[in-house]
Design a protein around this motif. Sequence first.
Motif, mmCIF file in Angstrom:
data_model
loop_
_atom_site.group_PDB
_atom_site.id
_atom_site.type_symbol
_atom_site.label_atom_id
_atom_site.label_comp_id
_atom_site.label_asym_id
_atom_site.label_seq_id
_atom_site.Cartn_x
_atom_site.Cartn_y
_atom_site.Cartn_z
ATOM 1 N N PHE A 240 0.831 -1.196 0.000
ATOM 2 C CA PHE A 240 0.000 0.000 0.000
ATOM 3 C C PHE A 240 0.875 1.260 0.000
ATOM 4 O O PHE A 240 1.811 1.377 0.807
ATOM 5 C CB PHE A 240 -0.944 -0.008 1.193
ATOM 6 C CG PHE A 240 -1.872 1.163 1.222
ATOM 7 C CD1 PHE A 240 -2.970 1.219 0.367
ATOM 8 C CD2 PHE A 240 -1.655 2.225 2.094
ATOM 9 C CE1 PHE A 240 -3.836 2.301 0.394
ATOM 10 C CE2 PHE A 240 -2.502 3.306 2.105
ATOM 11 C CZ PHE A 240 -3.595 3.345 1.258
ATOM 12 N N ASP A 241 0.536 2.186 -0.898
ATOM 13 C CA ASP A 241 1.291 3.447 -1.035
ATOM 14 C C ASP A 241 0.288 4.577 -1.217
ATOM 15 O O ASP A 241 -0.493 4.589 -2.166
ATOM 16 C CB ASP A 241 2.240 3.376 -2.231
ATOM 17 C CG ASP A 241 3.155 4.586 -2.319
ATOM 18 O OD1 ASP A 241 3.034 5.487 -1.469
ATOM 19 O OD2 ASP A 241 3.981 4.632 -3.258
ATOM 20 N N HIS A 242 0.308 5.519 -0.252
ATOM 21 C CA HIS A 242 -0.650 6.632 -0.325
ATOM 22 C C HIS A 242 -0.421 7.499 -1.566
ATOM 23 O O HIS A 242 -1.356 8.120 -2.073
ATOM 24 C CB HIS A 242 -0.537 7.500 0.942
ATOM 25 C CG HIS A 242 -1.056 6.823 2.167
ATOM 26 N ND1 HIS A 242 -2.399 6.704 2.470
ATOM 27 C CD2 HIS A 242 -0.381 6.190 3.183
ATOM 28 C CE1 HIS A 242 -2.551 6.057 3.616
ATOM 29 N NE2 HIS A 242 -1.339 5.732 4.069
ATOM 30 N N SER A 243 0.830 7.546 -2.020
ATOM 31 C CA SER A 243 1.136 8.400 -3.176
ATOM 32 C C SER A 243 0.839 7.715 -4.504
ATOM 33 O O SER A 243 0.952 8.350 -5.554
ATOM 34 C CB SER A 243 2.609 8.819 -3.135
ATOM 35 O OG SER A 243 3.457 7.677 -3.231
ATOM 36 N N PHE A 244 0.470 6.419 -4.442
ATOM 37 C CA PHE A 244 0.185 5.723 -5.697
ATOM 38 C C PHE A 244 -1.124 6.256 -6.275
ATOM 39 O O PHE A 244 -2.163 6.247 -5.601
ATOM 40 C CB PHE A 244 0.085 4.215 -5.450
ATOM 41 C CG PHE A 244 0.190 3.401 -6.702
ATOM 42 C CD1 PHE A 244 1.424 3.150 -7.273
ATOM 43 C CD2 PHE A 244 -0.945 2.895 -7.320
ATOM 44 C CE1 PHE A 244 1.535 2.389 -8.422
ATOM 45 C CE2 PHE A 244 -0.851 2.140 -8.467
ATOM 46 C CZ PHE A 244 0.396 1.896 -9.021
ATOM 47 N N PRO A 245 -1.106 6.723 -7.550
ATOM 48 C CA PRO A 245 -2.272 7.438 -8.078
ATOM 49 C C PRO A 245 -3.390 6.552 -8.596
ATOM 50 O O PRO A 245 -4.411 7.067 -9.043
ATOM 51 C CB PRO A 245 -1.661 8.260 -9.232
ATOM 52 C CG PRO A 245 -0.519 7.435 -9.714
ATOM 53 C CD PRO A 245 0.028 6.737 -8.491
ATOM 54 N N GLY A 246 -3.222 5.234 -8.552
ATOM 55 C CA GLY A 246 -4.247 4.370 -9.119
ATOM 56 C C GLY A 246 -4.506 3.158 -8.263
ATOM 57 O O GLY A 246 -4.296 3.158 -7.049
ATOM 58 N N GLU A 247 -5.004 2.125 -8.896
ATOM 59 C CA GLU A 247 -5.285 0.862 -8.234
ATOM 60 C C GLU A 247 -4.139 -0.101 -8.526
ATOM 61 O O GLU A 247 -3.584 -0.097 -9.625
ATOM 62 C CB GLU A 247 -6.602 0.271 -8.747
ATOM 63 C CG GLU A 247 -7.768 1.250 -8.668
ATOM 64 C CD GLU A 247 -8.976 0.747 -9.433
ATOM 65 O OE1 GLU A 247 -8.963 -0.427 -9.856
ATOM 66 O OE2 GLU A 247 -9.930 1.534 -9.618
ATOM 67 N N ILE A 248 -3.824 -0.932 -7.533
ATOM 68 C CA ILE A 248 -2.734 -1.880 -7.703
ATOM 69 C C ILE A 248 -3.237 -3.283 -7.367
ATOM 70 O O ILE A 248 -3.996 -3.467 -6.399
ATOM 71 C CB ILE A 248 -1.513 -1.491 -6.834
ATOM 72 C CG1 ILE A 248 -0.349 -2.435 -7.131
ATOM 73 C CG2 ILE A 248 -1.855 -1.471 -5.367
ATOM 74 C CD1 ILE A 248 0.952 -1.977 -6.490
ATOM 75 N N TYR A 249 -2.837 -4.257 -8.179
ATOM 76 C CA TYR A 249 -3.274 -5.642 -8.004
ATOM 77 C C TYR A 249 -2.067 -6.552 -8.165
ATOM 78 O O TYR A 249 -1.219 -6.335 -9.033
ATOM 79 C CB TYR A 249 -4.340 -6.017 -9.043
ATOM 80 C CG TYR A 249 -5.579 -5.157 -8.967
ATOM 81 C CD1 TYR A 249 -6.618 -5.462 -8.105
ATOM 82 C CD2 TYR A 249 -5.704 -4.031 -9.777
ATOM 83 C CE1 TYR A 249 -7.751 -4.673 -8.037
ATOM 84 C CE2 TYR A 249 -6.826 -3.230 -9.719
ATOM 85 C CZ TYR A 249 -7.862 -3.557 -8.844
ATOM 86 O OH TYR A 249 -8.974 -2.772 -8.778
ATOM 87 N N LEU A 250 -2.047 -7.619 -7.298
ATOM 88 C CA LEU A 250 -1.016 -8.640 -7.371
ATOM 89 C C LEU A 250 -1.679 -9.933 -7.817
ATOM 90 O O LEU A 250 -2.625 -10.416 -7.154
ATOM 91 C CB LEU A 250 -0.334 -8.823 -6.010
ATOM 92 C CG LEU A 250 0.753 -9.895 -5.945
ATOM 93 C CD1 LEU A 250 1.917 -9.530 -6.856
ATOM 94 C CD2 LEU A 250 1.237 -10.075 -4.496
ATOM 95 N N LEU A 251 -1.210 -10.473 -8.940
ATOM 96 C CA LEU A 251 -1.814 -11.666 -9.515
ATOM 97 C C LEU A 251 -0.821 -12.816 -9.480
ATOM 98 O O LEU A 251 0.364 -12.641 -9.793
ATOM 99 C CB LEU A 251 -2.233 -11.401 -10.969
ATOM 100 C CG LEU A 251 -3.157 -10.203 -11.225
ATOM 101 C CD1 LEU A 251 -3.474 -10.094 -12.711
ATOM 102 C CD2 LEU A 251 -4.430 -10.312 -10.415
#
Length: 624
Positions: A240-251
Motif C-alpha cells: 500500500f502506497d498513499h502516493s500511488f495514483p491508481g489501483e494496484i493488483y497482485l496476480l
Amino acid sequence: MKMMQNLRPFRWNDLRLRNKLMILYFAAVFIPVMLTNTFFYTITAGNVRTEKVQDLRQSLERNKDNFRKMLEGVISFSSVIYNDGVLYSALDRTYASESEVIAAYGEVLNNSINRFVPLNKQFYNAYLFTDNDSLIHSGLLQFIDLQTKQEGWYQATTDQARSRKWLLYTNTPTATCRQTGATAASLAASEETGAGAGSAECGAPYLSVIRELDFYKAYSSYHKILRVDILPHYLENTLFDHSFPGEIYLLNPQGDVIYSSEAEPPAFIHEEAQRGKTIIASAFEGVDYLKGWEMVGIYPNEVVNQSLLDSRKFIIYLTCANLLFPSIIILLIARSLNLRLGMLLGGIKRVKNQRFEMLKAKPASDEIGQLTEEFNRMTQQINGLIQDVYVAELDRRQAQFNALLSQINPHYLFNTLDAIRMNCVIKGEEETASVIKLLGRGFRRSLSWGEDMIPLQEEMAFVTDYLDIQHFRFGHRLSYQLDIDEEVLELPLPKMSILPLVENACIHGIEYSEQPGSITVSAKLHSTRVVIRVSDNGIGMEEEKLRHWLARLEQSGVQHQQGKHVGLKNVYDRLKWHFGSEFSFSLDSRYGEGTTIELQMPAAFAKDEFIGERRIVDVENVDR
C-alpha cells in the motif's frame, strides 16, 4: 452550355485587396500556425504521456521490489529453520512421555521458532507439520493427518514434479478454513491486533512459504514440513502506497488476485482499459520463484491526461500569442492599405466625374503615400490647367466678340469711304477717288476674321495697294519694284507677313530721307526654299541700334511686343511659330545707305488642303 460560357477564369487580379489580404493571412499565418502548433502539441502530448506512463511504471516497479524483498525476508527465515540441526533432532525423536515432549518443546522447539516470530509477529505465522504422533500437536506443532494430506498446500508440497525445495503457495478464500492455533507469541499477537490467525486466513487470500525439512538425511524418520503464512495486512502494508495514483493488483500465475488496493477488485482486470482506464502490467522477470506472477496498475485516464493539461495550456497560450501578434500587425497594415487605397480610388472616381478634389491624407513616405502626393499634385495641376483653359476660352470668346464687333464699325467706315470716293468721281478728282478705293479695299482685307493663312499672291496685293497709297502721298519721292516668281505665288504664309516690313521701309526709311526713295520686294524660289527680300535705300540704322534690334527679336514676352517697331517683332514671331526651325531671318542695315530684310522658309506646302481652307474663308468673307 451558356452558363459555362458566362463563367470567367479565375484571376488573382479580380479579387479585392481585402480578400487578398485575408487569403494571405490564412495561408501565411493562421493555417501554418495552427498546423505547426497542432503537430507540436501531438508530439509533446505523446512525449508527456510516455513520460507519465514511465513514471507510473517506475512506481509500480518500486512496489514489486518491496514485495520481492518481503518474500526474501520470509524465505530467509525459512532457510534458517531449514538448516537448524537441533530442531531436526527434536522433531525426529520418539518421545516416551509427555514430560519429555514438554521439555523438548521448552528447550528446542520454542527457541527455534519463537526467536524469529516475536520480532515479526504482526507480519506472519510459522507452523511445523509432522507425522510424529509422540509429539503434542498444538500451537506451532501440527499433526499431518488425513485432512491435512487432502489440503491443496500439502499436495503441492509433496508434488515430486516441483523443482525447488520450497514452495510459494496461494491460499484462496475457497480453501477449507480451520483454526490450527498458533504459538504463544502468535496468539499474543492475534489478541493484540484483534484478529487470530485463522480469521485472517479465512477472510482473504494469503501467501504461504512452505518447505520440507529434509536437509539432514540422518533425521528422516518422520515427515517434517515448515509452513510460514504471510498475514494479509502485512502484504497490504508492504504494497500500500498513499502516493500511488491508481489501483494496484497482485496476480499469481493462475490469475487470482492476491492483493488489491480496492475493496472489490474487478472480475476481469485487463478489460478495465475498455472503461477509459490505463493498465500497466509488469511481470516479475528474473525472479525464478515468482515466474508467472504479475503486478498490475490501473489508472484513470484523468491521471495520465492530467499531466497533459499544463502542456495543453502552454500550447494554447503559445498558439494565441502566435496568432494574436501577427494578426494585430497584419490588421493594422491591411487597414492602412485598404483605407488609403480606398480613398485614392474614390478620388480617381471623382476625377472621372470631373470633380478635381485633393485628398486629405496625412503625409507618408511609402508607395501609397507617394502615389497620394502625386495624385494631389496632378489634381492641382489639372485644376490650374482647367482654370487657364477656362480663362483662355473666355479671352478667346471675348476676342471673337470684339472681332465681330469690330466688323460692324468698319461697315460704316467702308460706306463712308465709298460715299467720299463717289463724290470725288463726280467732281472729277479721279486720283483721290482711286486712293480712297485702295484704302477701303485694304481695310476690308485686313479686317476679315478667320483668315489666318493666305497665298503669297494675296499678300502682295496688300503690299501693292499700300505702296500705291504711299506713292500718292510721297509722289516722285517714292518708287517701288516687285519681283515675284510665278512658282511661289501660291505659297501659304500668315497674313500680314510682308506688309509690315514694307510699312517699316516707308515710315522709318523713306520718310526721313531727303533723297528720292526706292523700295524693292522680291520673292524667289531657290531649290526647296523661298527667299523673300524687302529692301529700301532710306536712312538705315546705326550698328549699335541694329544689334539692339537683332537681340530684341530673339526675346519673347508680351513686354517685347509693345512700343515702336512692333510690326517687325510680330512678323518674326508669327513666321517662327509657323515654320519653326526651318525659318530664318536676317536684317542688314547701314546708316545712310538703307536696310534689307530677308526671309527664308520652306517651299513645300499642302496645296490641296490650303485651297480647301481658302474656300471656307472665302465663304466667311462675303460682304454682308
